[in-house]
Design a protein around this motif. Structure first.
Motif, mmCIF file in Angstrom:
data_model
loop_
_atom_site.group_PDB
_atom_site.id
_atom_site.type_symbol
_atom_site.label_atom_id
_atom_site.label_comp_id
_atom_site.label_asym_id
_atom_site.label_seq_id
_atom_site.Cartn_x
_atom_site.Cartn_y
_atom_site.Cartn_z
ATOM 1 N N THR A 40 15.622 -2.428 -14.844
ATOM 2 C CA THR A 40 15.386 -1.664 -13.918
ATOM 3 C C THR A 40 14.958 -2.248 -12.768
ATOM 4 O O THR A 40 14.948 -2.278 -11.372
ATOM 5 C CB THR A 40 14.085 -0.557 -13.796
ATOM 6 N N LYS A 41 14.449 -3.094 -12.375
ATOM 7 C CA LYS A 41 14.126 -3.975 -11.227
ATOM 8 C C LYS A 41 12.896 -4.128 -10.545
ATOM 9 O O LYS A 41 12.596 -4.518 -8.959
ATOM 10 C CB LYS A 41 15.507 -4.437 -10.560
ATOM 11 N N ILE A 42 12.326 -2.885 -10.842
ATOM 12 C CA ILE A 42 11.061 -2.188 -10.340
ATOM 13 C C ILE A 42 9.723 -3.370 -10.736
ATOM 14 O O ILE A 42 9.566 -3.310 -11.931
ATOM 15 C CB ILE A 42 10.840 -1.172 -10.715
ATOM 16 N N GLU A 43 9.440 -3.800 -10.242
ATOM 17 C CA GLU A 43 8.569 -5.224 -9.875
ATOM 18 C C GLU A 43 7.259 -4.628 -10.428
ATOM 19 O O GLU A 43 6.243 -5.074 -11.154
ATOM 20 C CB GLU A 43 8.301 -6.497 -9.235
ATOM 21 N N GLN A 44 6.898 -3.484 -9.517
ATOM 22 C CA GLN A 44 5.548 -2.949 -9.742
ATOM 23 C C GLN A 44 5.124 -1.862 -10.593
ATOM 24 O O GLN A 44 5.768 -1.482 -12.049
ATOM 25 C CB GLN A 44 4.747 -2.066 -8.476
ATOM 26 N N LYS A 102 19.025 1.073 -18.463
ATOM 27 C CA LYS A 102 20.015 0.215 -18.498
ATOM 28 C C LYS A 102 19.137 -0.319 -16.831
ATOM 29 O O LYS A 102 20.192 -2.194 -16.533
ATOM 30 C CB LYS A 102 21.444 -0.858 -18.786
ATOM 31 N N LYS A 103 19.608 0.559 -15.615
ATOM 32 C CA LYS A 103 19.261 0.152 -14.722
ATOM 33 C C LYS A 103 18.056 1.200 -14.427
ATOM 34 O O LYS A 103 18.064 2.181 -14.481
ATOM 35 C CB LYS A 103 20.286 -0.423 -14.036
ATOM 36 N N LEU A 146 5.550 2.497 -12.330
ATOM 37 C CA LEU A 146 6.890 2.325 -13.486
ATOM 38 C C LEU A 146 5.211 3.012 -14.565
ATOM 39 O O LEU A 146 6.184 4.304 -15.124
ATOM 40 C CB LEU A 146 6.874 0.832 -14.820
ATOM 41 N N CYS A 147 4.933 2.349 -14.391
ATOM 42 C CA CYS A 147 3.435 3.724 -15.464
ATOM 43 C C CYS A 147 3.625 5.240 -14.442
ATOM 44 O O CYS A 147 3.567 6.266 -15.708
ATOM 45 C CB CYS A 147 1.301 2.745 -14.984
ATOM 46 N N ARG A 148 3.919 5.097 -13.350
ATOM 47 C CA ARG A 148 4.036 7.037 -12.521
ATOM 48 C C ARG A 148 5.195 7.422 -13.321
ATOM 49 O O ARG A 148 5.043 8.684 -13.964
ATOM 50 C CB ARG A 148 4.219 6.617 -11.320
ATOM 51 N N TRP A 149 5.837 6.932 -13.377
ATOM 52 C CA TRP A 149 7.563 7.230 -14.399
ATOM 53 C C TRP A 149 6.974 7.331 -16.141
ATOM 54 O O TRP A 149 7.423 8.542 -16.443
ATOM 55 C CB TRP A 149 8.499 6.007 -14.292
ATOM 56 N N GLY A 150 6.302 6.862 -16.196
ATOM 57 C CA GLY A 150 5.880 7.132 -17.559
ATOM 58 C C GLY A 150 5.107 8.066 -17.780
ATOM 59 O O GLY A 150 5.712 9.168 -18.685
ATOM 60 N N PHE A 151 4.979 8.371 -17.613
ATOM 61 C CA PHE A 151 3.281 9.083 -17.532
ATOM 62 C C PHE A 151 4.406 10.663 -16.965
ATOM 63 O O PHE A 151 3.582 11.619 -17.611
ATOM 64 C CB PHE A 151 1.747 8.901 -15.872
ATOM 65 N N LEU A 171 6.385 -1.717 -20.631
ATOM 66 C CA LEU A 171 6.748 -2.408 -19.211
ATOM 67 C C LEU A 171 7.428 -3.737 -18.441
ATOM 68 O O LEU A 171 8.222 -3.667 -17.850
ATOM 69 C CB LEU A 171 5.730 -2.481 -18.473
ATOM 70 N N ILE A 172 7.027 -4.541 -19.497
ATOM 71 C CA ILE A 172 7.749 -6.126 -18.622
ATOM 72 C C ILE A 172 9.478 -5.989 -19.796
ATOM 73 O O ILE A 172 10.579 -6.015 -18.243
ATOM 74 C CB ILE A 172 7.584 -6.858 -19.247
ATOM 75 N N LYS A 173 10.083 -5.468 -20.586
ATOM 76 C CA LYS A 173 10.603 -4.499 -20.749
ATOM 77 C C LYS A 173 11.441 -3.724 -19.369
ATOM 78 O O LYS A 173 12.703 -4.463 -19.139
ATOM 79 C CB LYS A 173 11.324 -4.196 -21.958
ATOM 80 N N LEU A 174 11.072 -3.289 -19.334
ATOM 81 C CA LEU A 174 11.362 -1.890 -18.040
ATOM 82 C C LEU A 174 11.470 -2.376 -16.632
ATOM 83 O O LEU A 174 12.647 -2.301 -16.462
ATOM 84 C CB LEU A 174 10.665 -0.598 -18.097
ATOM 85 N N LYS A 175 10.621 -3.528 -16.641
ATOM 86 C CA LYS A 175 10.930 -4.317 -15.190
ATOM 87 C C LYS A 175 12.001 -4.739 -15.294
ATOM 88 O O LYS A 175 12.580 -4.739 -14.145
ATOM 89 C CB LYS A 175 9.621 -4.824 -15.328
ATOM 90 N N ARG A 176 12.230 -5.612 -16.158
ATOM 91 C CA ARG A 176 13.677 -6.546 -16.243
ATOM 92 C C ARG A 176 15.007 -6.012 -16.293
ATOM 93 O O ARG A 176 15.739 -6.089 -15.066
ATOM 94 C CB ARG A 176 13.886 -7.525 -17.983
#
Length: 127
Positions: free
Chosen positions: A25-29, A116-117, A33-38, A18-23
């Motif tokens: 996508t710039k989605i901080e919450q 990547k974004k 990101l968990c919803r997207w993954g689920f 998730l830290i990688k995905l935050k970096r």
């Protein structure tokens, strides 16, 4: 709708992903990101492998925080998926399947070299 899932905790591996995905996508919450993954995992036709998941990170949230305004819809989607996969919807199966889908989906997103974004996440919904 009352969820049998009260608290959600992630593995350290999922947190790192998730830290990688935050970096990227710039989605901080975490919850978004968990919803997207689920949802990414639910879209996969195969049943998640029943691997043990060690919930050893400090990332924790309630079901309502995870689901937000979509909490009831996500619950219904999981119930439908459990039914479709012939797994039943008892509380323990439900919680296990949620964890497996959540962690598998986070892994899929983090491992997708095309993400990547934030726009790349959106592209997943139309392909």
């Amino acid at each position: 709708m009352e969820s049998p899932i009260k608290q959600i905790r992630l593995s350290q591996t999922a947190k790192d992903q998730l830290i990688k995905l935050k970096r990227y996508t710039k989605i901080e919450q975490w919850n978004i990101l968990c919803r997207w993954g689920f949802c990414r995992s639910l879209a996969e036709p195969s049943i998640p492998s029943p691997v043990p998941i060690i919930l050893d990170s400090n990332v924790e949230m309630t079901w309502r925080v995870f689901g937000g305004e979509m909490a009831d819809l996500l619950l219904i989607a999981l119930k439908q998926r459990c039914y479709q996969d012939g797994l039943g919807t008892d509380k323990e199966t439900f919680i296990t399947q949620f964890r497996l889908h959540l962690h598998r989906g986070i892994g899929y997103l983090a491992g997708d070299i095309k993400i990547k974004k934030i726009e790349n996440l959106i592209e997943l919904t139309v392909t």
